[in-house]
Design a protein around this motif. Structure first.
Motif, PDB file in Angstrom:
ATOM      1  N   PRO A   2     -78.523  94.089 -40.136  1.00 44.62           N
ATOM      2  CA  PRO A   2     -79.143  94.645 -38.938  1.00 44.62           C
ATOM      3  C   PRO A   2     -80.607  94.247 -38.840  1.00 44.62           C
ATOM      4  N   ARG A   3     -81.050  94.120 -37.610  1.00 40.14           N
ATOM      5  CA  ARG A   3     -82.434  93.753 -37.361  1.00 40.14           C
ATOM      6  C   ARG A   3     -83.154  94.879 -36.621  1.00 40.14           C
ATOM      7  N   ALA A   4     -84.442  95.017 -36.883  1.00 34.59           N
ATOM      8  CA  ALA A   4     -85.253  95.928 -36.093  1.00 34.59           C
ATOM      9  C   ALA A   4     -85.629  95.234 -34.804  1.00 34.59           C
ATOM     10  N   PRO A   5     -85.797  95.958 -33.712  1.00 38.18           N
ATOM     11  CA  PRO A   5     -86.274  95.345 -32.483  1.00 38.18           C
ATOM     12  C   PRO A   5     -87.705  94.866 -32.636  1.00 38.18           C
ATOM     13  N   ALA A   6     -88.214  94.163 -31.618  1.00 38.86           N
ATOM     14  CA  ALA A   6     -89.506  93.492 -31.731  1.00 38.86           C
ATOM     15  C   ALA A   6     -90.635  94.442 -32.101  1.00 38.86           C
ATOM     16  N   GLY A   7     -90.555  95.685 -31.665  1.00 37.98           N
ATOM     17  CA  GLY A   7     -91.621  96.629 -31.980  1.00 37.98           C
ATOM     18  C   GLY A   7     -91.663  97.035 -33.426  1.00 37.98           C
ATOM     19  N   GLY A   8     -90.657  96.672 -34.205  1.00 39.86           N
ATOM     20  CA  GLY A   8     -90.680  96.928 -35.634  1.00 39.86           C
ATOM     21  C   GLY A   8     -89.895  98.139 -36.058  1.00 39.86           C
ATOM     22  N   VAL A   9     -89.378  98.959 -35.123  1.00 38.02           N
ATOM     23  CA  VAL A   9     -88.686 100.176 -35.494  1.00 38.02           C
ATOM     24  C   VAL A   9     -87.196 100.000 -35.270  1.00 38.02           C
ATOM     25  N   PRO A  10     -86.342 100.247 -36.255  1.00 38.39           N
ATOM     26  CA  PRO A  10     -84.914 100.088 -36.073  1.00 38.39           C
ATOM     27  C   PRO A  10     -84.411 100.910 -34.895  1.00 38.39           C
ATOM     28  N   ALA A  11     -83.410 100.381 -34.189  1.00 34.11           N
ATOM     29  CA  ALA A  11     -82.908 101.020 -32.980  1.00 34.11           C
ATOM     30  C   ALA A  11     -82.255 102.353 -33.291  1.00 34.11           C
ATOM     31  N   GLN A  12     -81.670 102.513 -34.482  1.00 37.15           N
ATOM     32  CA  GLN A  12     -81.006 103.761 -34.840  1.00 37.15           C
ATOM     33  C   GLN A  12     -81.620 104.301 -36.125  1.00 37.15           C
ATOM     34  N   GLU A  13     -81.763 105.624 -36.176  1.00 39.45           N
ATOM     35  CA  GLU A  13     -82.362 106.234 -37.357  1.00 39.45           C
ATOM     36  C   GLU A  13     -81.536 105.973 -38.602  1.00 39.45           C
ATOM     37  N   SER A  14     -80.230 105.740 -38.432  1.00 34.46           N
ATOM     38  CA  SER A  14     -79.380 105.505 -39.596  1.00 34.46           C
ATOM     39  C   SER A  14     -79.817 104.279 -40.369  1.00 34.46           C
ATOM     40  N   LEU A  15     -80.488 103.356 -39.676  1.00 28.58           N
ATOM     41  CA  LEU A  15     -80.947 102.151 -40.369  1.00 28.58           C
ATOM     42  C   LEU A  15     -82.007 102.476 -41.414  1.00 28.58           C
ATOM     43  N   LEU A  16     -82.675 103.611 -41.243  1.00 34.42           N
ATOM     44  CA  LEU A  16     -83.683 103.992 -42.235  1.00 34.42           C
ATOM     45  C   LEU A  16     -83.058 104.241 -43.589  1.00 34.42           C
ATOM     46  N   GLU A  17     -81.774 104.546 -43.607  1.00 36.42           N
ATOM     47  CA  GLU A  17     -81.107 104.842 -44.858  1.00 36.42           C
ATOM     48  C   GLU A  17     -80.571 103.584 -45.534  1.00 36.42           C
ATOM     49  N   SER A  18     -80.722 102.453 -44.855  1.00 38.46           N
ATOM     50  CA  SER A  18     -80.159 101.210 -45.390  1.00 38.46           C
ATOM     51  C   SER A  18     -81.257 100.263 -45.816  1.00 38.46           C
ATOM     52  N   ALA A  19     -81.233  99.837 -47.062  1.00 36.86           N
ATOM     53  CA  ALA A  19     -82.206  98.866 -47.549  1.00 36.86           C
ATOM     54  C   ALA A  19     -81.987  97.507 -46.911  1.00 36.86           C
ATOM     55  N   GLU A  20     -80.846  97.335 -46.188  1.00 36.56           N
ATOM     56  CA  GLU A  20     -80.567  96.062 -45.547  1.00 36.56           C
ATOM     57  C   GLU A  20     -81.244  95.942 -44.188  1.00 36.56           C
ATOM     58  N   ALA A  21     -81.780  97.029 -43.650  1.00 31.29           N
ATOM     59  CA  ALA A  21     -82.482  96.953 -42.372  1.00 31.29           C
ATOM     60  C   ALA A  21     -83.682  96.026 -42.504  1.00 31.29           C
ATOM     61  N   VAL A  22     -83.889  95.172 -41.520  1.00 30.20           N
ATOM     62  CA  VAL A  22     -85.017  94.248 -41.524  1.00 30.20           C
ATOM     63  C   VAL A  22     -85.975  94.660 -40.418  1.00 30.20           C
ATOM     64  N   TRP A  23     -87.188  94.928 -40.813  1.00 32.75           N
ATOM     65  CA  TRP A  23     -88.207  95.366 -39.867  1.00 32.75           C
ATOM     66  C   TRP A  23     -89.002  94.161 -39.378  1.00 32.75           C
ATOM     67  N   SER A  24     -89.151  94.039 -38.084  1.00 33.20           N
ATOM     68  CA  SER A  24     -89.953  92.976 -37.496  1.00 33.20           C
ATOM     69  C   SER A  24     -91.422  93.376 -37.579  1.00 33.20           C
ATOM     70  N   CYS A  25     -92.210  92.561 -38.276  1.00 36.48           N
ATOM     71  CA  CYS A  25     -93.617  92.900 -38.523  1.00 36.48           C
ATOM     72  C   CYS A  25     -94.532  91.799 -37.992  1.00 36.48           C
ATOM     73  N   PRO A  26     -94.916  91.892 -36.721  1.00 36.41           N
ATOM     74  CA  PRO A  26     -95.843  90.884 -36.186  1.00 36.41           C
ATOM     75  C   PRO A  26     -97.260  91.043 -36.706  1.00 36.41           C
TER      76      PRO A  26
END
Length: 415
Positions: A2-26
């Protein structure tokens, strides 16, 4: 993944529980000295996060808590040298670092160079330079007082560190602004700046290759000449090490200090309580300076990463061997576990080392010089201009949006 949207915050809070979430960090937040809300959220919710950045291949880990940052910067299982030759995730289109530079070395190789370079920043040298710095600051303030448009960035923050480091390295005055221009080009984050950054880095390297060769032949009293002759046992810096070291000293010796002077001035000129306290009690300034440096978000993101050389458990996450790891000194400086009420500027906060100058084997060697310049500049500012204030509303101050650094572009003042 899963990817975070451009603003850097995952679209669903459940992604916070997954180390696989990728945060977009401009890492492009530059609103005054406000703290980047994305970095703050990562510190509080995902202190070891997988991120993607504007440039470079793949993803990296971002470590944000103070103790975890200390681990990554001191544990031999994380190697800076291992990023050599890799297209690692970063903020600029062209990597700033040089492969032979001390800031890409691991101990014990880096220890040899640090031992040689640190002699140029020993206490007796800094004490002698303080006298010269006080004289330069006085001259700069005289020029500002005579100016039709007094500006603390143009009249103090920009010229003082450049003058100081160029005096240390004995760089001819005719070359200084061209060299600074090249350094600024290397820090530019715009995608269309890549070719210019490549040229700037090559020009700087070529200049210092010639200059250091000349100093070997005809040594003087400057730091480059001292480094050319300095020995650690039987070791001398070779020609490439010496040229790159001089280049790194120029860039780091004026860049960070310029922007910290500007940020410190902006902080004081927009916080009447802090300014009044230091005017009434100037003796507090040596203790207040580290606290202000801790609080100020001096850059927009991260610097040079490391690579895990084996699997490491950190913050409940397994970082695999070969993965790139960035640390955030900004968030480490705002970690509530280390600094109670971290978002407040407490001029009498009990002393806890901040990470503005880095940590571990890559703590800035020039930190004593930078701290001396900052202290001299602020002491003189408070004494000479007791009625100093911004000449424009704080909201009208323009901030840099194209560099890795966070700083005002101008600070017009009156008194």
């Amino acid at each position: 993944m899963p990817r975070a949207p451009a603003g850097g915050v995952p679209a669903q809070e459940s992604l916070l529980e997954s180390a696989e979430a990728v945060w977009s960090c401009p890492f492009d937040f530059a609103e005054g000295l406000d703290f980047d809300p994305l970095l703050l959220r990562l510190l509080e919710e995902r202190p070891v996060a997988r991120i993607e950045m504007p440039y470079g291949e793949g993803t990296a880990w971002l470590v944000t808590r103070y103790e975890d940052v200390r681990t990554v910067t001191t544990d031999r299982r994380f190697s800076r040298n291992a990023v050599t030759g890799r297209d690692f995730p970063r903020m600029t289109p062209e990597p700033i670092v040089q492969s032979e530079a001390i800031n890409l070395m691991d101990p014990p190789a880096s220890s040899r160079l640090r031992s040689l370079v640190s002699k140029g920043f020993a206490a007796p040298h800094i004490a002698r330079m303080r006298v010269r710095t006080e004289r330069v600051v006085d001259e700069l303030f005289t020029a500002m007082a005579d100016s039709d448009g007094p500006d603390l960035f143009a009249h103090l923050a920009a010229p003082l560190p450049l003058h100081t480091i160029c005096e240390v390295l004995d760089i001819p005055e005719r070359d200084r602004h061209r060299l600074r221009g090249n350094a600024l080009t290397m820090m530019n984050v715009r995608a269309d700046n890549r070719e210019a950054a490549v040229r700037a880095k090559a020009e700087l390297r070529g200049y210092f290759t010639e200059l250091t060769a000349q100093r070997r032949r005809e040594p003087g009293e400057d730091l480059i000449s001292s480094l050319a002759a300095a020995r650690d046992g039987e070791d001398l810096l070779d020609d490439q090490e010496l040229a790159v070291m001089a280049m790194v000293l120029l860039i780091t010796g004026q860049d960070t200090t310029t922007y910290e002077i500007a940020n410190l001035c902006y902080l004081l000129l927009t916080r009447d309580d802090l300014l009044a306290r230091l005017r009434e009690h100037p003796e507090l300034l040596p203790k207040a300076l580290p606290e202000m440096l801790r609080w100020i978000p001096f850059r927009k993101g991260v610097g040079i990463p490391r690579v895990a050389t084996e699997d490491v458990e950190l913050g409940g996450v397994t970082i695999r061997a070969g993965e790139v790891v960035h640390v955030s000194y900004l968030t480490a400086n705002r970690d509530a576990g280390k600094f109670p009420c971290p978002h407040e500027v407490d001029l009498e906060r009990p002393s806890v080392p901040h990470m503005t100058f880095g940590w571990g084997a890559h703590h800035c060697l020039g930190a004593p010089l930078a701290e001396m310049e900052l202290l001299v500049a602020l002491q003189a500012l408070l004494a000479r201009f007791p009625g100093l204030r911004l000449a424009v509303p704080a909201g009208d101050v323009r901030w840099n949006t194209t560099s890795i650094w966070r700083h005002p572009l101008a600070l017009p003042v009156r008194w």
